[in-house]
Design a protein around this motif. Structure first.
Motif, PDB file in Angstrom:
ATOM      1  N   LEU A 173     -13.390   4.238   0.453  1.00 43.13           N
ATOM      2  CA  LEU A 173     -12.779   2.934   0.264  1.00 43.13           C
ATOM      3  C   LEU A 173     -13.612   2.132  -0.737  1.00 43.13           C
ATOM      4  O   LEU A 173     -14.731   2.520  -1.077  1.00 43.13           O
ATOM      5  CB  LEU A 173     -12.679   2.201   1.600  1.00 43.13           C
ATOM      6  CG  LEU A 173     -11.858   2.891   2.699  1.00 43.13           C
ATOM      7  CD1 LEU A 173     -11.768   2.010   3.944  1.00 43.13           C
ATOM      8  CD2 LEU A 173     -10.464   3.245   2.208  1.00 43.13           C
ATOM      9  N   ILE A 192      -5.356  -3.188  10.381  1.00 44.49           N
ATOM     10  CA  ILE A 192      -4.143  -3.266   9.568  1.00 44.49           C
ATOM     11  C   ILE A 192      -3.479  -4.630   9.757  1.00 44.49           C
ATOM     12  O   ILE A 192      -2.968  -5.229   8.811  1.00 44.49           O
ATOM     13  CB  ILE A 192      -3.166  -2.135   9.949  1.00 44.49           C
ATOM     14  CG1 ILE A 192      -3.811  -0.767   9.747  1.00 44.49           C
ATOM     15  CG2 ILE A 192      -1.888  -2.232   9.120  1.00 44.49           C
ATOM     16  CD1 ILE A 192      -2.997   0.380  10.310  1.00 44.49           C
ATOM     17  N   ALA A 242      -8.594   2.755   9.867  1.00 47.40           N
ATOM     18  CA  ALA A 242      -7.374   1.942   9.925  1.00 47.40           C
ATOM     19  C   ALA A 242      -6.923   1.692  11.361  1.00 47.40           C
ATOM     20  O   ALA A 242      -5.768   1.947  11.709  1.00 47.40           O
ATOM     21  CB  ALA A 242      -6.262   2.604   9.117  1.00 47.40           C
ATOM     22  N   TYR A 263      -9.903  -1.102   7.004  1.00 44.19           N
ATOM     23  CA  TYR A 263      -8.696  -1.648   6.402  1.00 44.19           C
ATOM     24  C   TYR A 263      -8.605  -3.164   6.535  1.00 44.19           C
ATOM     25  O   TYR A 263      -7.958  -3.833   5.733  1.00 44.19           O
ATOM     26  CB  TYR A 263      -7.459  -0.994   7.029  1.00 44.19           C
ATOM     27  CG  TYR A 263      -6.276  -0.985   6.099  1.00 44.19           C
ATOM     28  CD1 TYR A 263      -5.950   0.158   5.383  1.00 44.19           C
ATOM     29  CD2 TYR A 263      -5.503  -2.122   5.907  1.00 44.19           C
ATOM     30  CE1 TYR A 263      -4.873   0.170   4.504  1.00 44.19           C
ATOM     31  CE2 TYR A 263      -4.438  -2.127   5.032  1.00 44.19           C
ATOM     32  CZ  TYR A 263      -4.122  -0.977   4.338  1.00 44.19           C
ATOM     33  OH  TYR A 263      -3.066  -0.980   3.452  1.00 44.19           O
ATOM     34  N   VAL A 270      -9.298  -5.477   3.385  1.00 45.00           N
ATOM     35  CA  VAL A 270      -8.475  -5.467   2.176  1.00 45.00           C
ATOM     36  C   VAL A 270      -8.227  -6.874   1.630  1.00 45.00           C
ATOM     37  O   VAL A 270      -8.307  -7.081   0.410  1.00 45.00           O
ATOM     38  CB  VAL A 270      -7.149  -4.721   2.438  1.00 45.00           C
ATOM     39  CG1 VAL A 270      -6.143  -4.976   1.321  1.00 45.00           C
ATOM     40  CG2 VAL A 270      -7.411  -3.220   2.558  1.00 45.00           C
ATOM     41  N   ALA A 330      -6.432   5.301   2.801  1.00 46.95           N
ATOM     42  CA  ALA A 330      -7.237   5.174   4.013  1.00 46.95           C
ATOM     43  C   ALA A 330      -7.037   6.381   4.913  1.00 46.95           C
ATOM     44  O   ALA A 330      -5.924   6.878   5.074  1.00 46.95           O
ATOM     45  CB  ALA A 330      -6.839   3.897   4.769  1.00 46.95           C
ATOM     46  N   ASP A 347       0.888  -1.162   0.000  1.00 45.58           N
ATOM     47  CA  ASP A 347       0.000   0.000   0.000  1.00 45.58           C
ATOM     48  C   ASP A 347       0.921   1.206   0.000  1.00 45.58           C
ATOM     49  O   ASP A 347       1.560   1.520   1.001  1.00 45.58           O
ATOM     50  CB  ASP A 347      -0.901   0.004   1.235  1.00 45.58           C
ATOM     51  CG  ASP A 347      -1.816   1.223   1.293  1.00 45.58           C
ATOM     52  OD1 ASP A 347      -1.669   2.124   0.441  1.00 45.58           O
ATOM     53  OD2 ASP A 347      -2.666   1.293   2.205  1.00 45.58           O
ATOM     54  N   SER A 365      -1.377   5.646   2.264  1.00 45.02           N
ATOM     55  CA  SER A 365      -2.451   5.739   3.261  1.00 45.02           C
ATOM     56  C   SER A 365      -2.024   6.701   4.358  1.00 45.02           C
ATOM     57  O   SER A 365      -0.866   7.139   4.413  1.00 45.02           O
ATOM     58  CB  SER A 365      -2.800   4.363   3.842  1.00 45.02           C
ATOM     59  OG  SER A 365      -3.701   3.669   2.986  1.00 45.02           O
TER      60      SER A 365
END
Length: 516
Positions: free
Chosen positions: A433, A119, A114, A475, A478, A427, A34, A37
C-alpha cells in the motif's frame, strides 16, 4: 422525397425538445472508485497464506489475528519476511487486535489490510464504488506448504463470492437489519446508482485469476473448450460477477501475460513453468510497446527446490522484452462472450500482443466495456481505452507517484471528453500500500473532499495511525492519502477523482446497451 423531408423535420423538432430530466437514481454520482481490491483473498491460495479476515461473526478479536505459523515472533513467516524485506528471515509481533504493534502496515503483504470498519472510514471519506476482485492462483496454492482450502481456482472464486455476501449480511446486522448496511453488492449500473443515491457503497464483483474455468495450457495444449468457457461465464454472471481478467500472471489457454520484473518476476516465472511446462518466451518487440523487462534474479531457497533437477531459470537477452503469446482463439471466444453479456473486460496483465488484439476486437464491435484498473498494461493503450469509452484507474502508488499518474493521463481524458479518475489499491493483493511520503504534512483534523466529514488520526483498538508516519497502513487511511495527494496536485485532482464513480458507471452502462 417528401417522406425524407418529413423525417428530417421530425428529427429537428425532437432535437429542439428539452432533454428529459434524470430520475434520482440516474443523477450523476459524486465520489471515488477503487476499481481493484481483494476483500476475500484470505480464502485464496489454500486459505493459510494471508492472515486475518475483513470480518468475522465472532467480532474483531477473532477477525484480526495472525496466522498460527507466525507465532511466537514471526521467525517462521518466511513468505511475509521475503515479500517485505527480500530476505526469508525476520521477525514481527504477531499480535493483531488490540495492540497492532507490527501489522497492519503498508509494506506487510500477508496481513489483513481491509477490515470492514477500515473500509467504512474510506466510504465515509467519499468512496462510492469498490470492485472486489475474487482472486485465486493454483500454483501459489500448491507451492505454499500450509493450506485448509483446495487449490481449485474456480472453487476459491465461488467461496470468496459467498464470503462477500456474508460480509454484506454481517454489516446489515450491525446496522439494524437486512438491507440497512452501507455495504451493498450490485449487479447493474442502475442498481449501483440507486445504492449510491441512498448514501451507501456499491460493491461490484470481479475476477482476477490465472486459470479461469480451468483454462490452463501445457506446452501450448489447452485444458478447456469453448463450451466450458460459455458455461463458466454463465455461472459467474449468475453469481453476480460483472468484471473479469482473461489472464493473470501465467500464460494460459486464453492469452499471454505481461511479465513481472525482479525477484517477483523470477517467482512468477517459476509458477509459469510449473503451470504450463514452459518459462516465459520472449521475442523482439516490433513496435513502441513492450512488456515489463525480465531482470536477472535468484529464487529464495524455499521456492528453488520446486525446480526439477538440472533445470534453472532462463537467462534472457537485454530488454525490451515482449511475450510471444498473444490472444488465442479461445481467448477471442471469451472476450466475445464477455461482450455478449455486457461485462467489463480487464486488459491489465495481458501481453502487449494480447491487449492489442483485444482492443481491436472491442473497436470493431464499438464496445466500451474495457478497463485498466491497476497500471498493468502499456500506457500507450490508454488512448485506445478512452476512445472506446472505457476507463483507466491507477495502482495505489505513493502520493507523488499517484499525482504523476493523474497528471500524465489527464490530457487523454480531456481529449476524449472522459473526465473521472480512480485508484486500484490492490488491497490484500500481495502488493504494498502507499508508503508515507517524506515531507508529507497532512494536518489533522482534515475534511473529506465534499466537506461533509472531519477526520482525525485513524484508531483501532489500542493503535492510532498517523498517515505522515505510517502511510496507508490499512484501508482506513485512504482518505488521508487522498488528502496528501490533494496537497501536491491541488483541488483539480480531487474534482477529477470525485468524477471517478460516474465515469465507471457510464462505461458500464454503455457496455450494457451496445447492440451485439
Amino acid at each position: 422525397m417528401i417522406s425524407r423531408i418529413l423525417a428530417v423535420l421530425v428529427a429537428i423538432a425532437l432535437l429542439a425538445l428539452p432533454a428529459p430530466a434524470l430520475s434520482r437514481s440516474e443523477q450523476p454520482v459524486s465520489g471515488f472508485i477503487d476499481a481493484h481490491s481483494h476483500l476475500m483473498s484470505y480464502e485464496a491460495f489454500g486459505g493459510k497464506l494471508l492472515c486475518g479476515k475483513p470480518f468475522d461473526p465472532g467480532g474483531i478479536a477473532r477477525a484480526l489475528v495472525d496466522c498460527l505459523d507466525h507465532f511466537p515472533n514471526g521467525e517462521a513467516a518466511w513468505f511475509e519476511n521475503f515479500t517485505r524485506t527480500g530476505q526469508p528471515t525476520g521477525t514481527h509481533d504477531p499480535v493483531g487486535w488490540p495492540t497492532f504493534r507490527s501489522w497492519p502496515a503498508h509494506d506487510s503483504l500477508t496481513h489483513q489490510q481491509a477490515y470492514y470498519t477500515w473500509i467504512e472510514r474510506a466510504w465515509r471519506g467519499g468512496l462510492r464504488i469498490m470492485v472486489n476482485d475474487l482472486v485465486a492462483n493454483r500454483q501459489l496454492c500448491e507451492i505454499y506448504p500450509l493450506k485448509t482450502n483446495p487449490c481449485d481456482e474456480m472453487g476459491s472464486i465461488r467461496l470468496e463470492a459467498r464470503r462477500t455476501f456474508e460480509m454484506q449480511d454481517y454489516i446489515d446486522q450491525q446496522s439494524g437489519g437486512p438491507g440497512q448496511g452501507w455495504f451493498r453488492v450490485v449487479k447493474s449500473p442502475a442498481e449501483a446508482r440507486s445504492v449510491i443515491a441512498s448514501g451507501k457503497l456499491a460493491v461490484v464483483l470481479g475476477i482476477e485469476t490465472s486459470e479461469p474455468f480451468g483454462c490452463r495450457q501445457t506446452l501450448g495444449i489447452p485444458h478447456c473448450t469453448k463450451a466450458q468457457i460459455d458455461r463458466g461465464l454463465d455461472e459467474m454472471y449468475e453469481l453476480g460477477v460483472r468484471s473479469m481478467f482473461v489472464c493473470h500472471k501465467y500464460d494460459n489457454a486464453l492469452c499471454g501475460v505481461r511479465f513481472d520484473s525482479g525477484t517477483q518476476g523470477a517467482i512468477v516465472n517459476l509458477g509459469n513453468f510449473l503451470s504450463s511446462g514452459r518459462f516465459w518466451q520472449t521475442e523482439a518487440c516490433t513496435g513502441p510497446q513492450r512488456d515489463n523487462t525480465i531482470s536477472p534474479a535468484v529464487l529464495p531457497p524455499e521456492l528453488a527446490r520446486w525446480l526439477p533437477p538440472g533445470v534453472s531459470l532462463p537467462v534472457y537477452p537485454p530488454g525490451p522484452h515482449c511475450n510471444r503469446r498473444g490472444l488465442t482463439s479461445l481467448g477471442e471466444h471469451m472476450v466475445k462472450g464477455m461482450m455478449s453479456r455486457g461485462m467489463l473486460i480487464e486488459v491489465d496483465h495481458m501481453s502487449v500482443k494480447a491487449a492489442d488484439r483485444t482492443l481491436t476486437l472491442l473497436e470493431q464491435a464499438g464496445y466500451a466495456g474495457v478497463i485498466s484498473s491497476h497500471s498493468w498494461t502499456d500506457a500507450l493503450n490508454y488512448q485506445r481505452i478512452y476512445r472506446l469509452g472505457g476507463m483507466v484507474t491507477s495502482y495505489g502508488h505513493g502520493a507523488e507517484g499517484f499525482a504523476n499518474a493523474w497528471r500524465e493521463t489527464k490530457p487523454l481524458r480531456d481529449a476524449a471528453g472522459r473526465p473521472g479518475f480512480g485508484y486500484g489499491l490492490d488491497a490484500n493483493g500481495l502488493g504494498k500500500l502507499p508508503a508515507p511520503r517524506a515531507g508529507s504534512a497532512v494536518a489533522y483534523p482534515f475534511h473529506s473532499h465534499d466537506g461533509s466529514v472531519s477526520f482525525d488520526r485513524h484508531s483501532t483498538g489500542q493503535r492510532t495511525w498517523d498517515y505522515n508516519v505510517d502511510g496507508v497502513a490499512n484501508y482506513g487511511l485512504v482518505p488521508d492519502w487522498i488528502e496528501d495527494i490533494r496537497s501536491l496536485a491541488g483541488d483539480a485532482f480531487v474534482r477529477d477523482m470525485a468524477q471517478g464513480a460516474e465515469a465507471y458507471l457510464r462505461t458500464w452502462e454503455t457496455a450494457e446497451t451496445v447492440e451485439r
